[in-house]
Every structure is written in structure tokens, then in C-alpha cells.
Motif scaffolding. Sequence first.
Motif, PDB file in Angstrom:
ATOM      1  N   PRO A  65      18.431  -5.554  -4.444  1.00 16.91           N
ATOM      2  CA  PRO A  65      17.214  -4.866  -4.011  1.00 16.91           C
ATOM      3  C   PRO A  65      16.731  -5.445  -2.688  1.00 16.91           C
ATOM      4  CG  PRO A  65      16.739  -6.389  -5.790  1.00 16.91           C
ATOM      5  CD  PRO A  65      18.229  -6.362  -5.652  1.00 16.91           C
ATOM      6  N   PHE A  66      15.925  -4.648  -1.948  1.00 18.73           N
ATOM      7  CA  PHE A  66      15.449  -5.121  -0.645  1.00 18.73           C
ATOM      8  C   PHE A  66      14.543  -6.338  -0.819  1.00 18.73           C
ATOM      9  CE2 PHE A  66      12.865  -1.385  -1.841  1.00 18.73           C
ATOM     10  CZ  PHE A  66      11.607  -1.965  -1.946  1.00 18.73           C
ATOM     11  N   PRO A  67      14.578  -7.247   0.174  1.00 16.67           N
ATOM     12  CA  PRO A  67      13.741  -8.452   0.096  1.00 16.67           C
ATOM     13  C   PRO A  67      12.309  -8.107   0.469  1.00 16.67           C
ATOM     14  CG  PRO A  67      14.900  -8.414   2.177  1.00 16.67           C
ATOM     15  CD  PRO A  67      15.373  -7.200   1.416  1.00 16.67           C
ATOM     16  N   CYS A  68      11.411  -9.068   0.313  1.00 14.22           N
ATOM     17  CA  CYS A  68      10.022  -8.921   0.737  1.00 14.22           C
ATOM     18  C   CYS A  68       9.700 -10.004   1.762  1.00 14.22           C
ATOM     19  CB  CYS A  68       9.083  -9.019  -0.455  1.00 14.22           C
ATOM     20  SG  CYS A  68       9.180  -7.595  -1.559  1.00 14.22           S
ATOM     21  N   PRO A  69       9.319  -9.623   2.967  1.00 15.52           N
ATOM     22  CA  PRO A  69       9.202  -8.247   3.462  1.00 15.52           C
ATOM     23  C   PRO A  69      10.582  -7.618   3.686  1.00 15.52           C
ATOM     24  CG  PRO A  69       8.862  -9.787   5.265  1.00 15.52           C
ATOM     25  CD  PRO A  69       8.951 -10.616   4.014  1.00 15.52           C
ATOM     26  N   PRO A  70      10.656  -6.255   3.643  1.00 17.43           N
ATOM     27  CA  PRO A  70      11.948  -5.582   3.815  1.00 17.43           C
ATOM     28  C   PRO A  70      12.314  -5.460   5.293  1.00 17.43           C
ATOM     29  CG  PRO A  70      10.248  -3.971   3.358  1.00 17.43           C
ATOM     30  CD  PRO A  70       9.588  -5.311   3.286  1.00 17.43           C
ATOM     31  N   VAL A  71      12.625  -6.575   5.900  1.00 21.31           N
ATOM     32  CA  VAL A  71      12.942  -6.606   7.332  1.00 21.31           C
ATOM     33  C   VAL A  71      14.294  -7.285   7.532  1.00 21.31           C
ATOM     34  CG1 VAL A  71      10.533  -6.592   8.057  1.00 21.31           C
ATOM     35  CG2 VAL A  71      11.660  -8.779   7.628  1.00 21.31           C
ATOM     36  N   GLY A  72      14.771  -7.288   8.784  1.00 21.48           N
ATOM     37  CA  GLY A  72      16.021  -7.962   9.105  1.00 21.48           C
ATOM     38  C   GLY A  72      17.184  -7.019   9.291  1.00 21.48           C
TER      39      GLY A  72
ATOM     40  N   GLN B 212       5.503   1.235  -3.332  1.00 24.86           N
ATOM     41  CA  GLN B 212       4.446   0.221  -3.318  1.00 24.86           C
ATOM     42  C   GLN B 212       4.994  -1.180  -3.623  1.00 24.86           C
ATOM     43  OE1 GLN B 212       0.604   1.281  -5.061  1.00 24.86           O
ATOM     44  NE2 GLN B 212       1.233   3.418  -5.148  1.00 24.86           N
ATOM     45  N   SER B 213       5.803  -1.660  -2.713  1.00 29.40           N
ATOM     46  CA  SER B 213       6.501  -2.928  -2.918  1.00 29.40           C
ATOM     47  C   SER B 213       6.076  -3.973  -1.887  1.00 29.40           C
ATOM     48  CB  SER B 213       8.015  -2.708  -2.816  1.00 29.40           C
ATOM     49  OG  SER B 213       8.452  -1.750  -3.749  1.00 29.40           O
ATOM     50  N   CYS B 214       6.212  -5.219  -2.234  1.00 31.77           N
ATOM     51  CA  CYS B 214       6.094  -6.375  -1.333  1.00 31.77           C
ATOM     52  C   CYS B 214       4.661  -6.788  -1.011  1.00 31.77           C
ATOM     53  CB  CYS B 214       6.881  -6.146  -0.042  1.00 31.77           C
ATOM     54  SG  CYS B 214       8.668  -6.020  -0.331  1.00 31.77           S
ATOM     55  N   GLY B 215       3.661  -6.256  -1.746  1.00 30.30           N
ATOM     56  CA  GLY B 215       2.301  -6.770  -1.648  1.00 30.30           C
ATOM     57  C   GLY B 215       1.771  -6.880  -0.227  1.00 30.30           C
ATOM     58  N   SER B 216       1.367  -8.090   0.172  1.00 29.14           N
ATOM     59  CA  SER B 216       0.746  -8.296   1.481  1.00 29.14           C
ATOM     60  C   SER B 216       1.750  -8.555   2.593  1.00 29.14           C
ATOM     61  CB  SER B 216      -0.239  -9.469   1.414  1.00 29.14           C
ATOM     62  OG  SER B 216       0.444 -10.667   1.056  1.00 29.14           O
ATOM     63  N   ASP B 217       3.054  -8.522   2.273  1.00 28.13           N
ATOM     64  CA  ASP B 217       4.060  -8.711   3.319  1.00 28.13           C
ATOM     65  C   ASP B 217       3.990  -7.576   4.328  1.00 28.13           C
ATOM     66  OD1 ASP B 217       5.081 -11.085   2.342  1.00 28.13           O
ATOM     67  OD2 ASP B 217       6.484 -10.074   1.011  1.00 28.13           O
TER      68      ASP B 217
ATOM     69  N   ASN C  91      -1.800   4.304   0.173  1.00 32.04           N
ATOM     70  CA  ASN C  91      -2.666   4.546  -0.977  1.00 32.04           C
ATOM     71  C   ASN C  91      -3.991   3.799  -0.936  1.00 32.04           C
ATOM     72  OD1 ASN C  91      -0.892   6.214  -2.993  1.00 32.04           O
ATOM     73  ND2 ASN C  91       0.474   4.617  -2.225  1.00 32.04           N
ATOM     74  N   TYR C  92      -4.164   2.913   0.055  1.00 35.69           N
ATOM     75  CA  TYR C  92      -5.385   2.102   0.090  1.00 35.69           C
ATOM     76  C   TYR C  92      -5.909   2.007   1.521  1.00 35.69           C
ATOM     77  CZ  TYR C  92      -3.689   0.783  -4.513  1.00 35.69           C
ATOM     78  OH  TYR C  92      -3.234   0.814  -5.803  1.00 35.69           O
ATOM     79  N   SER C  93      -7.177   1.718   1.646  1.00 39.92           N
ATOM     80  CA  SER C  93      -7.799   1.577   2.959  1.00 39.92           C
ATOM     81  C   SER C  93      -7.639   0.155   3.478  1.00 39.92           C
ATOM     82  CB  SER C  93      -9.294   1.933   2.862  1.00 39.92           C
ATOM     83  OG  SER C  93      -9.952   1.035   1.968  1.00 39.92           O
ATOM     84  N   GLY C  94      -7.932  -0.008   4.793  1.00 42.15           N
ATOM     85  CA  GLY C  94      -7.981  -1.346   5.360  1.00 42.15           C
ATOM     86  C   GLY C  94      -6.772  -1.754   6.159  1.00 42.15           C
ATOM     87  N   ASP C  95      -5.654  -1.015   6.066  1.00 43.69           N
ATOM     88  CA  ASP C  95      -4.441  -1.395   6.782  1.00 43.69           C
ATOM     89  C   ASP C  95      -3.800  -0.157   7.392  1.00 43.69           C
ATOM     90  OD1 ASP C  95      -3.786  -4.410   5.980  1.00 43.69           O
ATOM     91  OD2 ASP C  95      -4.527  -3.368   4.180  1.00 43.69           O
TER      92      ASP C  95
ATOM     93  N   ASP D 108       0.813  -1.218   0.000  1.00 43.94           N
ATOM     94  CA  ASP D 108       0.000   0.000   0.000  1.00 43.94           C
ATOM     95  C   ASP D 108       0.846   1.268   0.000  1.00 43.94           C
ATOM     96  OD1 ASP D 108      -2.163  -1.657   0.183  1.00 43.94           O
ATOM     97  OD2 ASP D 108      -2.756  -1.061   2.209  1.00 43.94           O
ATOM     98  N   LEU D 109       2.139   1.152   0.381  1.00 46.94           N
ATOM     99  CA  LEU D 109       2.897   2.330   0.820  1.00 46.94           C
ATOM    100  C   LEU D 109       3.889   2.858  -0.211  1.00 46.94           C
ATOM    101  CD1 LEU D 109       3.781   1.215   4.473  1.00 46.94           C
ATOM    102  CD2 LEU D 109       1.752   2.451   3.663  1.00 46.94           C
ATOM    103  N   ASP D 110       3.975   4.190  -0.266  1.00 44.86           N
ATOM    104  CA  ASP D 110       5.073   4.905  -0.919  1.00 44.86           C
ATOM    105  C   ASP D 110       5.849   5.650   0.163  1.00 44.86           C
ATOM    106  OD1 ASP D 110       4.724   4.341  -3.689  1.00 44.86           O
ATOM    107  OD2 ASP D 110       3.025   5.726  -3.737  1.00 44.86           O
ATOM    108  N   PHE D 111       7.175   5.544   0.140  1.00 41.57           N
ATOM    109  CA  PHE D 111       8.042   6.297   1.048  1.00 41.57           C
ATOM    110  C   PHE D 111       8.782   7.343   0.217  1.00 41.57           C
ATOM    111  CE2 PHE D 111       7.228   2.365   3.146  1.00 41.57           C
ATOM    112  CZ  PHE D 111       7.471   2.507   4.500  1.00 41.57           C
ATOM    113  N   ASN D 112       8.522   8.613   0.470  1.00 41.61           N
ATOM    114  CA  ASN D 112       9.156   9.701  -0.281  1.00 41.61           C
ATOM    115  C   ASN D 112      10.064  10.507   0.640  1.00 41.61           C
ATOM    116  OD1 ASN D 112       7.679   9.045  -2.608  1.00 41.61           O
ATOM    117  ND2 ASN D 112       5.981  10.343  -1.984  1.00 41.61           N
TER     118      ASN D 112
END
Length: 346
Positions: free
Chosen positions: A266-273, A247-252, A302-306, A229-233
Motif C-alpha cells: 500500500p502507498f506510504p504516508c505521506p504518499p510521495v516519492g 481519506q488516508s494519511c491524516g495530517s501528512d 471533506n473538511y474545512s481549513g486546508d 481530508d481527501l477522497d480521490f474518485n
Amino acid sequence: VFDVDVNDAFTPPVTLSASGNPAGSTTSFSPNPVNGPLPVTATLTVGSIGAGVVGSHIITITGNDGVNIEGTDVELNVYPNSLGAPTLIAPADGATNVGPMPEMSWSAVVGAATYLLEIDDDPAFGSIDYSVVVADTVHEVTDFLNAVTTYYWRVTPENLCTTGATSSVFSFTTANIACVTYDSTDIPLLIPEGGGTSGTTTSVLDIVNSGEIVSLTVTLTGTHTYMGDLDFNLVSPAATSVTIIEQSCGSDEDFDVTLDDQATAPFPCPPVGGGTYLPSNPLAGFNSEEVNGQWVLTIIDNYSGDTGSLNAWSLDICATSAVAEPPFFADGFESGDLSGWSSSSP
């Protein structure tokens, strides 16, 4: 000399002619006229080219069989057989506090097709540190030069016929480079759900230090139940905006990552660790800007629900800084040699 193909759209014999050749020059074809069977290749020779016609010339070649008349153009570039030396412009001779990837410029030389730029920390250019051939008279160095180092540079013009005279040699001294980590202080912040109006979280980081940016990395830590859902600017004090996660990594879920142009993946999905990875778009867009001022990180849902939270973020910035002056005494004021001093009593 040009090769001219006469195709079978003509009926031989085909008479060839040329126009637009440099003033005072001559043209001749062999063979001319061209006889069959077609196709046949003829040779155009341009001769008696004087020094006064340096530059680009379009020559029109025409074939005529008495019924069909067709033409084609060829480009003739005339270069001088001697070239003068360019005048160096920037960095100015003796310039100090120059960034590690400076923009070099010099004057144009009539008749030059390319220029050889050479940079070395040895005034004799014994082992050249940076060398490039360019067609322009401006070039931004693409490799980092060493900090606090005096470099020497020169430019030599070239064309297909000759190598010209080399410019005089200029010197410049690169700036000191300091790397500082700046941590956000207005966190944690809620990342609200988006939708029709888009949920937006904004965090501001004020930097009081000054210097020209050499490189920059961003570290982000937080939670969100649907990263796609997210853009980081990130926006600099100069208003340059880079979408560092797009807007990367879908439902992760969640993020804990450092973004660096020098990373290898590139960062993995989810971008953690907590690893270091490439951003969605290069951070190099901030290079050469002033570090001082207000940096703004904006997260757009960009989207509702989360929903989620920005728990921490920081900038690690390497920037030019003034070279420290030497101490009053290299071995300390108290133990310095005072033999050259004199004193008197009132």
C-alpha cells in the motif's frame, strides 16, 4: 450408507424408519431396533437405486421409542455412472480479437457436479497453459493469456462416480495489447477546502482511442496540507466509480504516487516519492470496459481549513487493439518481388 446416532433422549428399544428415499429404492438399518445403553450408532443403507432417480433426495430418518418420536434429514445425491459431452458456447470456434482474460461458457451436462476447463496454445494439449475445475458452466479466466496467440480449449464433465466425455475442441485468437499513457491537460486545479458543502475538484480526460481495458494505473501529483481530508474518485466512461485514495494519511502533506493493482505494498504516508503502490480500492473494476470516452477524476475535500492543488494526473491503460495488417510487401514496396505481376501498354 449413512451413520445414524441415536442419543440418550430416547429410551430403548428405539425403532428406526426412513422416508423420502428415491422411488424404487430400499432402506434398511443395522441394528434395528436399537437397544441400550445409548448413545448408539446405527447404519442406514439405501439400496436398489435405479438410473432414473439421478439428482438430490432428502431422506428423513425417524426414531420412535413408543413415547418420543424425533426425526432428522440427510441428503442423498445420486449421480449417473456415465456423462455426455458438453457443447462449447463462447468464445465461438475461430473467434478473433479475444481479450486476454475471456469469459468461457458451455452447456450443462445432466449429472455433472463439476467441469474441467483446459486451455492450451497446442491443439494436442501437450502442456496445458490454464486449467481449472468449476461447478458452473461459465468461467472468467483469471490469468492473462498471451497477446496475439491462438489458443485451444475443451471441457470435461465430472462427478463423484465418473469422468464424462470431453467436448469437441474450439480455438480462439487473443487480441493485440497496446499500452498508452494519457496525460491530463486541464491542470493545475485548485483543491478548495471542504466543510459543510465539501470542496470538490474535477478534472476530465477525454480518450479517443478504442479497446477493451486489460489493466490500468493512475499517477497523481499535487499538494494538500492534510491528506486525510481527501477522497480521490476515478469514474470511467461506463460510469464505474472507484475511490482510489480514501481519506488516508491524516495530517501528512502532498501526493506524488502511481497506483497499480500489481504493486506489492500500500502507498506510504505521506504518499510521495513517485513510487508505485496499491490503491485504496482495486482498479480491476475497470477491466474489460471500453477505454474510449470521458474519464473523470474527482477530488473531494471533506473538511474545512486546508487547501491544495492537483498539479498533474495521468492514466496508463493497456487495452486490446486490432492486430496490424501485414505490409503490402514484407520487404518494402520498392524492393518487393514483382515477377508475378504483368503489365500492358495502351
